[in-house]
Design an enzyme around this catalytic site. Structure first.
Site, PDB file in Angstrom:
ATOM      1  N   ARG A  67      46.571  35.256  38.341  1.00 16.85           N
ATOM      2  CA  ARG A  67      47.421  35.763  36.924  1.00 16.85           C
ATOM      3  C   ARG A  67      47.998  36.985  37.866  1.00 16.85           C
ATOM      4  NH1 ARG A  67      44.086  36.668  32.460  1.00 16.85           N
ATOM      5  NH2 ARG A  67      42.066  38.383  33.503  1.00 16.85           N
ATOM      6  N   TRP A  89      34.294  35.845  40.857  1.00 20.55           N
ATOM      7  CA  TRP A  89      33.533  34.605  40.728  1.00 20.55           C
ATOM      8  C   TRP A  89      33.742  33.869  39.608  1.00 20.55           C
ATOM      9  CZ3 TRP A  89      30.250  33.708  37.265  1.00 20.55           C
ATOM     10  CH2 TRP A  89      28.850  35.435  37.069  1.00 20.55           C
ATOM     11  N   SER A 101      43.013  34.344  25.680  1.00 13.24           N
ATOM     12  CA  SER A 101      43.609  34.121  26.792  1.00 13.24           C
ATOM     13  C   SER A 101      45.280  32.842  26.728  1.00 13.24           C
ATOM     14  CB  SER A 101      42.592  33.422  27.734  1.00 13.24           C
ATOM     15  OG  SER A 101      41.163  34.895  28.390  1.00 13.24           O
ATOM     16  N   LEU A 132      38.029  45.322  33.152  1.00 19.21           N
ATOM     17  CA  LEU A 132      36.848  45.254  33.682  1.00 19.21           C
ATOM     18  C   LEU A 132      35.444  44.928  32.518  1.00 19.21           C
ATOM     19  CD1 LEU A 132      37.630  49.521  33.984  1.00 19.21           C
ATOM     20  CD2 LEU A 132      37.288  47.507  35.920  1.00 19.21           C
ATOM     21  N   ARG A 141      32.445  29.404  26.719  1.00 22.10           N
ATOM     22  CA  ARG A 141      33.815  28.870  27.914  1.00 22.10           C
ATOM     23  C   ARG A 141      32.595  30.049  28.875  1.00 22.10           C
ATOM     24  NH1 ARG A 141      39.004  31.764  28.029  1.00 22.10           N
ATOM     25  NH2 ARG A 141      40.380  30.571  29.874  1.00 22.10           N
ATOM     26  N   PRO A 150      38.650  37.277  47.782  1.00 26.80           N
ATOM     27  CA  PRO A 150      38.066  36.916  46.408  1.00 26.80           C
ATOM     28  C   PRO A 150      36.835  36.908  46.345  1.00 26.80           C
ATOM     29  CG  PRO A 150      38.520  35.221  48.285  1.00 26.80           C
ATOM     30  CD  PRO A 150      39.323  36.768  48.165  1.00 26.80           C
ATOM     31  N   CYS A 195      34.654  37.704  30.422  1.00 23.77           N
ATOM     32  CA  CYS A 195      34.480  38.788  30.202  1.00 23.77           C
ATOM     33  C   CYS A 195      34.821  38.733  28.602  1.00 23.77           C
ATOM     34  CB  CYS A 195      35.263  39.539  30.424  1.00 23.77           C
ATOM     35  SG  CYS A 195      36.965  39.109  30.938  1.00 23.77           S
ATOM     36  N   GLU A 252      26.604  43.653  28.388  1.00 20.55           N
ATOM     37  CA  GLU A 252      26.827  42.546  28.597  1.00 20.55           C
ATOM     38  C   GLU A 252      26.070  41.010  29.384  1.00 20.55           C
ATOM     39  OE1 GLU A 252      31.478  41.348  30.493  1.00 20.55           O
ATOM     40  OE2 GLU A 252      30.891  43.377  31.183  1.00 20.55           O
TER      41      GLU A 252
END
Length: 492
Positions: free
Chosen positions: A173, A164, A455, A265, A292, A189, A298, A395
């Site tokens: 991607r 999400w 990225s 992951l 960001r 999705p 991740c 995380e």
């Protein structure tokens, strides 16, 4: 001039978005008639209801992809490239609608949503160029008497599961290289943010993607719908972006038919600031790496290690920047930080901050959820975060910057590598040899050296250890969707 977003404009862009399943080139309701509510995380209110797929819908989508696979694989590379290029152009033509739709369902500020649309579209342009450069090889056998002809062919029907937090870019991607290589697919999705991907499906249809080549399933029962498709043996590739825990389960399911996998992951990125770093650049980089997507990424800096000689000054500057950020609905002018995706994510962030403070960390900014509607959490800076704090291992996925001092290279390398994750790390130093030395020593698939964003569609994105398998983007990205075939040719 910036457009003023009115409630009528919001309602119109939601109403115009497809809200059915996309199967076999057609928009269809779920077989059982179920629907799934899509919620605006900045208000907690329902935006609309979309079709909620059952396993029967899943089989319809997989069968449609399987039926389309052979003809699509036989399509010329130039034709596939032209489809991707048209999709790239259509995305740019509709950037404002796509960005607003994304902001409403995910929460990020409009400026960030516009940036994601451009980033997502770039995967289509990049892989339109890669489609016509799929190559092979020809070689004389070392002993003579034969020739080796090496060619590459599409892997076949592919399954995609996207998250999400980047609802458009994580789809392009995967779809970009799959379409370039000649692979039909079924994409699921995230249930929280399906509208962006449904809008993309319509763009792909208009761009000329043949019926059945791309199928979109939205479902509230991800495992119930996707596991049978994975175990069927019909699909030959799975690409997943999400948590390491779910990734492990999917790998077990893929093992039944030795299905090829790509896994992006979890991450536990470190951001390292040495005493010789340019602090202005380092603070700017930290803001990018941390804030960001409001920290819901991740690649977000999860652990910020700052040399003891500069941590006080770095912390002061970072605190000023974080405290000045404006929190609010992403459609409002001047908003820098949107909401967390839902109440559970906001509560998790609050728990991690409370745990760190209880363990001895000090709050320099933020540290709480504001009142009112929506799932907001204030931009937060913590210092002296101890090793025992949960956020050193888990995380955060939120706007929280935890600072920890270090003294030596050896100490910080050991601290950075003391995790099962290895997606990305960031290093700030003005020393070239130090930067290369540290970059090579860090156990991650990517390193940002004096930059807070890594990225890029033209670069191979991916991690090591429990952060994943394979790469997305770059020339490597299309290889994930190609099988190498060797033909031995006798010449006697």
């Amino acid at each position: 001039m910036t457009e003023t977003i009115t409630p009528v404009r919001e309602a119109d862009v939601v109403a115009q978005a497809p809200q059915q399943l996309f199967i076999g080139g057609r928009w269809v309701d779920a077989r059982g008639g179920r629907t799934l509510d899509v919620v605006d995380p900045s208000t907690g209110k329902t935006l609309c209801a979309v079709a909620d797929a059952s396993v029967d819908d899943g089989w319809d989508a997989l069968n449609a992809a399987d039926a389309a696979q052979a003809d699509f694989a036989a399509m010329s590379p130039r034709e596939r490239a032209d489809i991707l290029r048209r999709a790239f152009e259509l995305m740019h033509e509709r950037v404002e609608d796509l960005a607003l739709l994304m902001t409403l369902e995910m929460g990020k500020p409009l400026a960030e949503s516009r940036g994601e649309v451009a980033y997502a579209a770039e995967f289509f342009r990049h892989f339109s160029e890669e489609a016509v450069r799929i190559d092979g090889g020809y070689q004389v056998a070392p002993k003579g008497g034969a020739r080796f002809l090496v060619t590459k062919q599409p892997v076949g029907v592919s399954l995609f599961v996207t998250p999400w937090n980047f609802p458009l870019a994580m789809g392009t991607r995967k779809l970009g290289p799959a379409l370039a290589a000649g692979c039909a697919s079924v994409l699921k999705p995230a249930g929280q943010t399906p509208l962006s991907m449904l809008a993309l499906a319509e763009i792909l249809r208009e761009a000329g993607v043949p019926d059945g080549v791309v199928n979109i399933l939205v479902t509230s029962d991800s495992s119930g719908v996707m596991e049978p498709l994975i175990r069927s043996g019909v699909a030959r590739k799975l690409s997943f972006t999400g948590s390491t825990g779910v990734g492990r389960k999917l790998l077990e399911q893929c093992a039944q038919h030795v299905m090829r996998t790509s896994m992006e992951l979890g991450g536990n990125a470190a951001f390292v600031v040495f005493d010789d770093a340019d602090l202005d650049k380092a603070v700017e980089g930290a803001m990018l790496a941390k804030m960001r997507n409001s920290g819901e990424a991740c690649t977000a800096a999860n652990r910020i290690f700052v040399h003891r000689d500069v941590i006080e000054e770095f912390g002061r500057r970072l605190t000023e920047r974080m405290a000045a950020l404006r929190v609010g609905r992403g459609v409002e002018d001047g908003v820098d930080v949107g909401p967390m995706i839902d109440a559970s994510q906001r509560d998790k962030v609050a728990e991690l901050v409370s745990d760190a403070v209880d363990s001895g960390a000090r709050v320099l900014a933020g540290g709480e959820a504001p009142g009112g509607e929506g799932y907001f959490y204030l931009p937060t800076v913590l210092t002296d975060v101890p090793d025992s704090a949960r956020m050193r291992d888990e995380e955060i996925f939120g706007p929280v910057a935890p600072l920890t001092p270090f003294d030596t290279e050896e100490e910080v390398i050991a601290a950075v590598n003391s995790t099962e994750y290895g997606l990305v790390n960031y290093v700030y130093t003005e020393g070239l040899t130090r930067g290369l030395r540290i970059g090579e020593a860090l156990e991650s698939g990517m390193v940002g050296l004096n930059q807070g964003v890594v990225s890029n569609p033209a670069a191979p994105f991916g991690g090591v250890k429990e952060s994943g398998l394979g790469r997305e983007g770059g020339s490597e990205g299309i290889d994930e969707f190609l099988e190498t075939k060797y033909l031995g040719i006798g010449m006697a």
